[in-house]
Scaffold this motif. Structure first.
Motif, mmCIF file in Angstrom:
data_model
loop_
_atom_site.group_PDB
_atom_site.id
_atom_site.type_symbol
_atom_site.label_atom_id
_atom_site.label_comp_id
_atom_site.label_asym_id
_atom_site.label_seq_id
_atom_site.Cartn_x
_atom_site.Cartn_y
_atom_site.Cartn_z
ATOM 1 N N ASP A 5 -58.882 97.034 -43.982
ATOM 2 C CA ASP A 5 -59.895 98.059 -43.710
ATOM 3 C C ASP A 5 -61.223 97.340 -43.498
ATOM 4 O OD1 ASP A 5 -61.680 100.138 -43.621
ATOM 5 O OD2 ASP A 5 -61.054 101.037 -45.520
ATOM 6 N N GLN A 6 -61.580 97.140 -42.239
ATOM 7 C CA GLN A 6 -62.814 96.415 -41.938
ATOM 8 C C GLN A 6 -64.062 97.144 -42.429
ATOM 9 O OE1 GLN A 6 -60.303 96.544 -39.475
ATOM 10 N NE2 GLN A 6 -59.705 94.446 -39.960
ATOM 11 N N ALA A 7 -63.985 98.453 -42.638
ATOM 12 C CA ALA A 7 -65.141 99.215 -43.123
ATOM 13 C C ALA A 7 -65.528 98.803 -44.539
ATOM 14 C CB ALA A 7 -64.848 100.712 -43.073
ATOM 15 N N THR A 8 -64.577 98.240 -45.289
ATOM 16 C CA THR A 8 -64.890 97.824 -46.661
ATOM 17 C C THR A 8 -64.839 96.309 -46.847
ATOM 18 O OG1 THR A 8 -62.592 98.150 -47.343
ATOM 19 C CG2 THR A 8 -64.100 100.006 -47.662
ATOM 20 N N CYS A 9 -64.501 95.579 -45.786
ATOM 21 C CA CYS A 9 -64.439 94.113 -45.858
ATOM 22 C C CYS A 9 -65.831 93.548 -46.156
ATOM 23 C CB CYS A 9 -63.915 93.546 -44.540
ATOM 24 S SG CYS A 9 -63.844 91.744 -44.478
ATOM 25 N N GLN A 10 -65.898 92.630 -47.129
ATOM 26 C CA GLN A 10 -67.168 91.998 -47.502
ATOM 27 C C GLN A 10 -67.318 90.599 -46.907
ATOM 28 O OE1 GLN A 10 -67.140 92.075 -51.789
ATOM 29 N NE2 GLN A 10 -67.481 94.281 -51.870
ATOM 30 N N LEU A 29 -62.005 84.775 -48.332
ATOM 31 C CA LEU A 29 -60.950 84.364 -49.256
ATOM 32 C C LEU A 29 -59.563 84.506 -48.635
ATOM 33 C CD1 LEU A 29 -60.147 83.501 -52.166
ATOM 34 C CD2 LEU A 29 -59.970 85.929 -52.683
ATOM 35 N N CYS A 30 -59.325 85.604 -47.924
ATOM 36 C CA CYS A 30 -57.995 85.829 -47.344
ATOM 37 C C CYS A 30 -57.639 84.737 -46.348
ATOM 38 C CB CYS A 30 -57.899 87.213 -46.717
ATOM 39 S SG CYS A 30 -59.101 87.543 -45.419
ATOM 40 N N GLU A 31 -58.556 84.412 -45.467
ATOM 41 C CA GLU A 31 -58.276 83.375 -44.474
ATOM 42 C C GLU A 31 -58.124 82.011 -45.139
ATOM 43 O OE1 GLU A 31 -59.832 82.058 -40.137
ATOM 44 O OE2 GLU A 31 -61.362 82.189 -41.684
ATOM 45 N N GLU A 32 -58.916 81.760 -46.164
ATOM 46 C CA GLU A 32 -58.832 80.495 -46.888
ATOM 47 C C GLU A 32 -57.480 80.340 -47.585
ATOM 48 O OE1 GLU A 32 -60.983 78.810 -50.819
ATOM 49 O OE2 GLU A 32 -62.340 79.426 -49.213
ATOM 50 N N GLU A 33 -57.007 81.420 -48.210
ATOM 51 C CA GLU A 33 -55.767 81.378 -48.976
ATOM 52 C C GLU A 33 -54.517 81.499 -48.101
ATOM 53 O OE1 GLU A 33 -55.449 80.754 -52.289
ATOM 54 O OE2 GLU A 33 -57.596 80.373 -52.212
ATOM 55 N N ALA A 34 -54.604 82.253 -47.007
ATOM 56 C CA ALA A 34 -53.421 82.510 -46.175
ATOM 57 C C ALA A 34 -53.795 82.569 -44.697
ATOM 58 C CB ALA A 34 -52.753 83.807 -46.622
ATOM 59 N N PHE A 73 -67.233 88.705 -37.584
ATOM 60 C CA PHE A 73 -67.304 88.096 -38.916
ATOM 61 C C PHE A 73 -66.575 88.895 -39.990
ATOM 62 C CE2 PHE A 73 -71.104 86.733 -36.580
ATOM 63 C CZ PHE A 73 -70.819 85.382 -36.492
ATOM 64 N N LEU A 74 -65.650 89.770 -39.590
ATOM 65 C CA LEU A 74 -64.822 90.518 -40.523
ATOM 66 C C LEU A 74 -63.397 89.989 -40.459
ATOM 67 C CD1 LEU A 74 -66.111 94.134 -39.810
ATOM 68 C CD2 LEU A 74 -66.738 92.633 -41.722
ATOM 69 N N ALA A 75 -62.644 90.222 -41.533
ATOM 70 C CA ALA A 75 -61.265 89.741 -41.611
ATOM 71 C C ALA A 75 -60.308 90.666 -40.867
ATOM 72 C CB ALA A 75 -60.848 89.631 -43.071
ATOM 73 N N TYR A 76 -59.289 90.063 -40.269
ATOM 74 C CA TYR A 76 -58.228 90.778 -39.571
ATOM 75 C C TYR A 76 -56.902 90.105 -39.902
ATOM 76 C CZ TYR A 76 -61.856 93.017 -36.819
ATOM 77 O OH TYR A 76 -62.950 93.753 -36.431
ATOM 78 N N ALA A 121 -53.781 90.016 -51.332
ATOM 79 C CA ALA A 121 -54.291 91.394 -51.412
ATOM 80 C C ALA A 121 -54.885 91.669 -52.790
ATOM 81 C CB ALA A 121 -53.176 92.388 -51.094
ATOM 82 N N ARG A 122 -54.211 91.198 -53.823
ATOM 83 C CA ARG A 122 -54.734 91.413 -55.188
ATOM 84 C C ARG A 122 -56.018 90.630 -55.434
ATOM 85 N NH1 ARG A 122 -49.182 91.376 -56.731
ATOM 86 N NH2 ARG A 122 -49.300 89.225 -57.447
ATOM 87 N N ALA A 123 -56.160 89.480 -54.794
ATOM 88 C CA ALA A 123 -57.329 88.627 -55.009
ATOM 89 C C ALA A 123 -58.547 89.054 -54.196
ATOM 90 C CB ALA A 123 -56.981 87.179 -54.663
ATOM 91 N N CYS A 124 -58.362 89.903 -53.204
ATOM 92 C CA CYS A 124 -59.466 90.311 -52.330
ATOM 93 C C CYS A 124 -60.559 91.007 -53.146
ATOM 94 C CB CYS A 124 -58.948 91.245 -51.238
ATOM 95 S SG CYS A 124 -60.261 91.886 -50.176
ATOM 96 N N PRO A 125 -61.794 90.499 -53.119
ATOM 97 C CA PRO A 125 -62.867 91.109 -53.915
ATOM 98 C C PRO A 125 -63.247 92.517 -53.441
ATOM 99 C CG PRO A 125 -63.737 89.334 -52.556
ATOM 100 C CD PRO A 125 -62.245 89.308 -52.409
ATOM 101 N N ALA A 126 -62.953 92.852 -52.196
ATOM 102 C CA ALA A 126 -63.289 94.177 -51.661
ATOM 103 C C ALA A 126 -62.106 95.144 -51.721
ATOM 104 C CB ALA A 126 -63.774 94.049 -50.223
ATOM 105 N N SER A 127 -60.940 94.644 -52.107
ATOM 106 C CA SER A 127 -59.711 95.458 -52.140
ATOM 107 C C SER A 127 -59.464 96.155 -50.799
ATOM 108 C CB SER A 127 -59.766 96.488 -53.269
ATOM 109 O OG SER A 127 -59.876 95.853 -54.516
ATOM 110 N N CYS A 128 -59.703 95.443 -49.718
ATOM 111 C CA CYS A 128 -59.566 96.049 -48.387
ATOM 112 C C CYS A 128 -58.272 95.664 -47.686
ATOM 113 C CB CYS A 128 -60.774 95.702 -47.518
ATOM 114 S SG CYS A 128 -60.941 93.960 -47.117
#
Length: 77
Positions: free
Chosen positions: A6-11, A15-20, A30-33, A65-72
């Motif tokens: 959910d890019q509307a809540t992505c901060q 972290l996601c790209e770094e980890e996976a 500059f948002l995650a996909y 997904a669990r580690a995402c600080p924005a839970s997006c």
């Protein structure tokens, strides 16, 4: 399993790209996909851009997904 962001809540912690990086990437906005077969699904983004998670990456997807600080990051069984 399918996954989307959910890019509307992505901060944009990155972290996601770094980890996976095989599952996630940062778009031109500059948002995650999510990635599908190495391709970034950034059009149109959101729930409409769901990617199939290969079986060998499903545990990594769940952990990220669990580690995402924005839970997006959202998983669909």
């Amino acid at each position: 399993m399918r996954i989307w962001i959910d890019q509307a809540t992505c901060q944009n912690s990155g972290l996601c790209e770094e980890e996976a990086p095989e599952l996630f990437g940062i778009g031109n906005d500059f948002l995650a996909y999510v990635r599908q077969d190495g391709r970034l699904l950034e059009e149109p983004g959101g729930e409409e851009s769901q990617a199939e998670v290969p079986e060998h990456l499903q545990e990594l997807a769940e952990l990220t997904a669990r580690a995402c600080p924005a839970s997006c990051i959202h998983l669909i069984d």
